[in-house]
Design a protein around this motif. Structure first.
Motif, short mmCIF file in Angstrom:
data_model
loop_
_atom_site.label_atom_id
_atom_site.label_comp_id
_atom_site.label_asym_id
_atom_site.label_seq_id
_atom_site.Cartn_x
_atom_site.Cartn_y
_atom_site.Cartn_z
N ARG A 116 -5.58 -4.56 9.98
CA ARG A 116 -5.97 -3.62 8.91
C ARG A 116 -4.83 -2.67 8.55
O ARG A 116 -5.01 -1.74 7.78
CB ARG A 116 -7.17 -2.76 9.37
N LEU A 117 -3.66 -2.85 9.16
CA LEU A 117 -2.54 -1.92 8.94
C LEU A 117 -1.45 -2.50 8.06
O LEU A 117 -1.19 -3.69 8.08
CB LEU A 117 -1.92 -1.52 10.29
N MET A 118 -0.83 -1.62 7.28
CA MET A 118 0.39 -1.97 6.56
C MET A 118 1.34 -0.79 6.73
O MET A 118 0.92 0.30 7.14
CB MET A 118 0.13 -2.20 5.06
N VAL A 119 2.63 -1.00 6.42
CA VAL A 119 3.58 0.12 6.47
C VAL A 119 4.22 0.29 5.09
O VAL A 119 4.31 -0.64 4.32
CB VAL A 119 4.69 -0.10 7.53
N GLU A 120 4.64 1.52 4.83
CA GLU A 120 5.26 1.83 3.54
C GLU A 120 6.35 2.86 3.72
O GLU A 120 6.32 3.66 4.66
CB GLU A 120 4.20 2.38 2.59
N SER A 121 7.32 2.85 2.79
CA SER A 121 8.37 3.88 2.84
C SER A 121 8.00 5.07 1.96
O SER A 121 8.47 6.17 2.18
CB SER A 121 9.70 3.29 2.36
N ASP A 122 7.17 4.81 0.94
CA ASP A 122 6.89 5.79 -0.12
C ASP A 122 8.19 6.43 -0.60
O ASP A 122 8.23 7.60 -0.96
CB ASP A 122 5.89 6.88 0.35
N SER A 123 9.25 5.62 -0.62
CA SER A 123 10.56 6.12 -1.05
C SER A 123 10.61 6.22 -2.56
O SER A 123 9.90 5.50 -3.24
CB SER A 123 11.66 5.19 -0.53
N PRO A 124 11.43 7.09 -3.14
CA PRO A 124 12.27 8.05 -2.42
C PRO A 124 11.56 9.38 -2.15
O PRO A 124 12.21 10.36 -1.80
CB PRO A 124 13.44 8.25 -3.38
N VAL A 125 10.23 9.39 -2.29
CA VAL A 125 9.49 10.64 -2.08
C VAL A 125 9.47 11.02 -0.60
O VAL A 125 9.73 12.16 -0.23
CB VAL A 125 8.04 10.52 -2.62
N VAL A 126 9.19 10.03 0.25
CA VAL A 126 9.13 10.29 1.70
C VAL A 126 10.35 9.68 2.40
O VAL A 126 11.20 10.38 2.92
CB VAL A 126 7.81 9.78 2.31
N GLY A 127 10.44 8.36 2.41
CA GLY A 127 11.61 7.71 2.98
C GLY A 127 12.75 7.71 1.98
O GLY A 127 12.56 8.05 0.81
N GLU A 128 13.95 7.34 2.45
CA GLU A 128 15.10 7.33 1.53
C GLU A 128 15.10 6.07 0.67
O GLU A 128 15.42 6.10 -0.52
CB GLU A 128 16.40 7.40 2.35
N SER A 129 14.71 4.94 1.30
CA SER A 129 14.68 3.66 0.60
C SER A 129 13.64 2.79 1.30
O SER A 129 13.10 3.17 2.35
CB SER A 129 16.04 2.98 0.67
N PRO A 130 13.36 1.58 0.75
CA PRO A 130 12.39 0.71 1.44
C PRO A 130 12.74 0.44 2.90
O PRO A 130 11.88 0.14 3.72
CB PRO A 130 12.42 -0.56 0.60
N LEU A 131 14.02 0.59 3.25
CA LEU A 131 14.43 0.36 4.64
C LEU A 131 13.78 1.36 5.60
O LEU A 131 13.68 1.11 6.80
CB LEU A 131 15.96 0.45 4.73
N SER A 132 13.32 2.48 5.08
CA SER A 132 12.66 3.49 5.92
C SER A 132 11.37 2.96 6.56
O SER A 132 10.84 3.60 7.46
CB SER A 132 12.33 4.74 5.10
N VAL A 133 10.87 1.81 6.10
CA VAL A 133 9.67 1.25 6.77
C VAL A 133 9.95 0.92 8.23
O VAL A 133 9.02 0.83 9.02
CB VAL A 133 9.09 -0.03 6.10
N ARG A 134 11.23 0.73 8.56
CA ARG A 134 11.58 0.49 9.97
C ARG A 134 10.91 1.50 10.89
O ARG A 134 10.37 1.15 11.92
CB ARG A 134 13.08 0.66 10.16
N LYS A 135 11.00 2.77 10.49
CA LYS A 135 10.46 3.81 11.35
C LYS A 135 8.94 3.64 11.51
O LYS A 135 8.40 3.78 12.61
CB LYS A 135 10.78 5.19 10.81
N ALA A 136 8.26 3.31 10.41
CA ALA A 136 6.80 3.13 10.48
C ALA A 136 6.45 1.92 11.35
O ALA A 136 5.47 1.95 12.10
CB ALA A 136 6.24 2.98 9.07
N VAL A 137 7.26 0.87 11.28
CA VAL A 137 7.03 -0.32 12.12
C VAL A 137 7.19 0.07 13.59
O VAL A 137 6.39 -0.32 14.44
CB VAL A 137 8.01 -1.47 11.76
N GLU A 138 8.20 0.88 13.87
CA GLU A 138 8.40 1.33 15.26
C GLU A 138 7.23 2.17 15.74
O GLU A 138 6.82 2.08 16.90
CB GLU A 138 9.72 2.11 15.37
#
Ligand SMILES: [Zn+2]
Length: 277
Positions: free
Chosen positions: A219-241
């Motif tokens: 039921r889970l997904m991750v998102e960067s919500d960039s550039p509002v929250v994360g800097e770029s889509p790569l910020s999903v790394r942190k959510a995955v961790e």
């Protein structure tokens, strides 16, 4: 360095060097001025990116980006902040017009448009009852559109989680993505029961860790919500961790499951026009 940070360091290195495949379920590529950040994200393994519009103009831009990038898929809609700018009266109703225009966009771009979003309710922005009512009207019109087009919805909620869940439930919405999930554990459980997806941004908190821990991983997904929250889509790394840590599984396993969830939820198919011979 203590044992935990050594572990953390190891995980980070794994994600960075082995290029684990990742998926970003929600961002705003139109706002990322430096396009090399998007290329870096794709090179870093983010092979599926859903970019959301917030009004007609940005929805058009999202569709344009999706048309030229095989990794990018668009969600289109009118968000609660822009809902406040709409005129909805007997004399002038540009909501009907907007819904028609969004519907036409989907008709002309099937495959590149995977959801109606972002849409929803934001009671930090809507102060008066009249403003709330306006947001409700637009939210309902967007849900209507998604149901007509058989597309899932990507939903924004601030200070309105109870009402968002109740609205989706009462309209018999089957496929809903609760972007930047802000609810408590009880609301997360209710969303899970309704079959909705809970989206984790790259911001850790004890409340979020509790939600991740107690909700089924499918039921889970991750998102960067960039550039509002994360800097770029790569910020999903942190959510995955964060998901890996709360679920006590490896980053690789978490990533694999989250990518599968994202592709399943948005029904993401490889784009024909980009297929190699
Ligand atoms: Zn957003």
């Amino acid at each position: 360095m203590n044992a935990k940070s050594v572990e953390k360091e190891k995980e980070l290195t794994t994600v960075q060097t082995q290029k684990v495949e990742l998926a970003d379920a929600h961002c705003h590529l139109d706002l990322i001025k430096d396009h090399s950040l998007v290329l870096q994200a794709v090179n870093g393994g983010v092979l599926t990116i859903v970019t959301d519009g917030i009004d007609i103009l940005t929805s058009r831009v999202a569709v344009k980006i999706a048309a030229v990038d095989e990794h990018v898929f668009a969600a289109i809609g009118i968000d609660p902040e822009n809902a406040l700018k709409m005129e909805i009266s007997h004399a002038r109703n540009n909501l009907l017009h907007a819904a028609k225009e969004l519907g036409d966009m989907v008709g002309a771009n099937r495959g590149n448009i995977v959801a109606i979003g972002e849409i929803g309710l934001d009671y930090m922005k809507a102060k008066s009852e009249a403003e709330k009512e306006k947001q409700r009207k637009v939210f309902n019109a967007m849900i209507e559109l998604a149901l007509e087009l058989n597309l899932p919805v990507s939903v924004h909620s601030r200070g309105a989680m109870e009402e968002v869940l109740e609205t989706l439930r009462s309209r018999s919405v089957k496929r809903a993505h609760l972007h930047f999930f802000e609810g408590n554990l009880q609301q997360a459980k209710e969303a899970e029961r309704l079959g909705y997806m809970i989206s984790i941004p790259p911001l850790s908190s004890a409340k979020r860790a509790e939600v991740i821990k107690d909700i089924a991983i499918d039921r889970l997904m991750v998102e960067s919500d960039s550039p509002v929250v994360g800097e770029s889509p790569l910020s999903v790394r942190k959510a995955v961790e964060m998901v890996a840590e709360a679920k006590r599984i490896s980053v690789e396993r978490a990533a694999e499951q989250l990518v599968a969830n994202t592709k399943r939820f948005f029904n993401i198919q490889p784009k024909r026009s980009f297929m190699r011979m």
